[in-house]
Design a protein around this motif. Structure first.
Motif, PDB file in Angstrom:
ATOM      1  N   THR A  51       0.827  -1.204   0.000  1.00 60.23           N
ATOM      2  CA  THR A  51       0.000   0.000   0.000  1.00 60.23           C
ATOM      3  C   THR A  51       0.859   1.251   0.000  1.00 60.23           C
ATOM      4  O   THR A  51       0.589   2.219  -0.727  1.00 60.23           O
ATOM      5  N   THR A  52       1.918   1.247   0.795  1.00 62.45           N
ATOM      6  CA  THR A  52       2.805   2.412   0.876  1.00 62.45           C
ATOM      7  C   THR A  52       3.528   2.628  -0.445  1.00 62.45           C
ATOM      8  O   THR A  52       3.727   3.771  -0.872  1.00 62.45           O
ATOM      9  N   VAL A  53       3.920   1.550  -1.119  1.00 63.24           N
ATOM     10  CA  VAL A  53       4.538   1.668  -2.442  1.00 63.24           C
ATOM     11  C   VAL A  53       3.552   2.317  -3.412  1.00 63.24           C
ATOM     12  O   VAL A  53       3.908   3.223  -4.180  1.00 63.24           O
ATOM     13  N   GLY A  54       2.288   1.870  -3.376  1.00 62.31           N
ATOM     14  CA  GLY A  54       1.269   2.454  -4.231  1.00 62.31           C
ATOM     15  C   GLY A  54       1.075   3.934  -3.951  1.00 62.31           C
ATOM     16  O   GLY A  54       0.973   4.748  -4.878  1.00 62.31           O
ATOM     17  N   GLN A  55       1.023   4.297  -2.683  1.00 63.00           N
ATOM     18  CA  GLN A  55       0.875   5.702  -2.310  1.00 63.00           C
ATOM     19  C   GLN A  55       2.055   6.531  -2.804  1.00 63.00           C
ATOM     20  O   GLN A  55       1.881   7.661  -3.276  1.00 63.00           O
ATOM     21  N   PHE A  56       3.247   5.968  -2.702  1.00 62.66           N
ATOM     22  CA  PHE A  56       4.446   6.688  -3.129  1.00 62.66           C
ATOM     23  C   PHE A  56       4.420   6.941  -4.635  1.00 62.66           C
ATOM     24  O   PHE A  56       4.636   8.074  -5.095  1.00 62.66           O
ATOM     25  N   LEU A  57       4.139   5.908  -5.424  1.00 63.47           N
ATOM     26  CA  LEU A  57       4.137   6.057  -6.877  1.00 63.47           C
ATOM     27  C   LEU A  57       3.033   6.996  -7.343  1.00 63.47           C
ATOM     28  O   LEU A  57       3.168   7.665  -8.373  1.00 63.47           O
ATOM     29  N   ALA A  58       1.935   7.036  -6.592  1.00 64.32           N
ATOM     30  CA  ALA A  58       0.823   7.918  -6.942  1.00 64.32           C
ATOM     31  C   ALA A  58       1.024   9.329  -6.408  1.00 64.32           C
ATOM     32  O   ALA A  58       0.170  10.199  -6.607  1.00 64.32           O
ATOM     33  N   GLY A  59       2.136   9.585  -5.722  1.00 66.95           N
ATOM     34  CA  GLY A  59       2.403  10.914  -5.193  1.00 66.95           C
ATOM     35  C   GLY A  59       1.588  11.258  -3.973  1.00 66.95           C
ATOM     36  O   GLY A  59       1.361  12.432  -3.669  1.00 66.95           O
TER      37      GLY A  59
END
Length: 274
Positions: A51-59
């Motif tokens: 989830t944190t990786v997704g949040q990071f890539l989505a800014g």
């Protein structure tokens, strides 16, 4: 998989300058996601930081801010960017009972050729868990010390990581077109002093046997893979009960964190351009 600390120090940049260098690469990733040039399926066990990786890539991740305790994802996550546009960034829950319900949809996206990128998230066994205390988990046995529990837990979690890549391998072999993949070893701040051991485990051990099989059967023209590592959030591995299981490594700082996050973004952008 990781950048040598001497190389990072040799850059001579401040933490602020390292952070600023992330922004152009992050904007490029968001461009690819919002303009239909990139669809990424993020796999991995629960508690590794998908989830944190997704949040990071989505800014959507505030770097340097503690995101709090781990919360279980119970359904497929998609990320809305500027203008409420939902990007093609798919993050399924990683708990075993949830994968049965949600992962087939991602497997189908691979088989149809609609997911060109895969990020498989592992964390050297440092998976967060939902139970308030480690003594409440299925991995705790009567009489165990905390250190004994952690050793058994890390081993069990690494086996879970191997099971995930084993199940993912036939899907990647059957996927049409070109597939790129990143194995991202997260929670770098917890295992930084063991980084050579971690690199050997993934890049030379049983995990890599699956990667080499995919490379061999698909061929270099249809499969590209990179081993990377990062820490999305610098934080101790603790339970809700306040039990410290694994502290952050002494000497690990935001300069190390930001350089590796930039490396992740640059690799995603490089794959997206191909």
């Amino acid at each position: 998989m990781f950048i040598d600390p001497a190389t990072i120090a040799g850059l001579g940049l401040t933490t602020f300058e390292h952070r600023n260098k992330l922004m152009p690469a992050l904007r490029k990733v968001r461009y690819w996601l919002t303009h239909g040039k990139l669809q990424v399926a993020i796999f991995g066990p629960g508690g590794t930081g998908k989830t944190t990786v997704g949040q990071f890539l989505a800014g959507q991740l505030n770097l340097g801010v503690n995101t709090g305790t781990y919360k279980q994802s119970i359904e497929m996550e998609k990320y809305a960017l500027k203008g409420d546009l939902v990007c093609k960034l798919l993050v399924p829950p990683g708990q075993p009972r949830r994968t049965i319900e949600t992962w087939p949809a991602l497997y189908r996206s691979l088989s149809k050729g609609t997911s060109g990128g895969v990020i498989n998230v592992v964390s050297w066994g440092h998976h967060s868990f939902l139970e308030a205390s480690y003594a409440e988990t299925e991995y705790f046995k009567p009489g165990m010390t905390k250190d004994e529990f952690l050793a058994a837990y890390l081993e069990a979690c690494r086996k879970r990581e191997l099971k995930i890549i084993e199940d993912l391998t036939p899907r990647l072999l059957d996927a049409p077109g070109k597939i790129w993949m990143i194995t991202l070893v997260t929670k770098q701040d917890l295992w930084w002093n063991e980084r050579l051991k971690v690199q050997q485990y993934y890049a030379e051990g049983e995990y890599n046997n699956f990667i080499e099989r995919i490379k061999h059967e698909r061929g270099a023209q249809h499969f590209s893979h990179e081993y990377l590592s990062a820490s999305l959030v610098i934080n101790n591995l603790t339970t809700d009960a306040g039990e410290l299981l694994a502290p952050t490594t002494g000497g690990y700082d935001q300069n190390i964190q930001y350089v590796h996050l930039q490396q992740l973004l640059e690799n995603v952008n490089s794959f997206a351009r191909k």
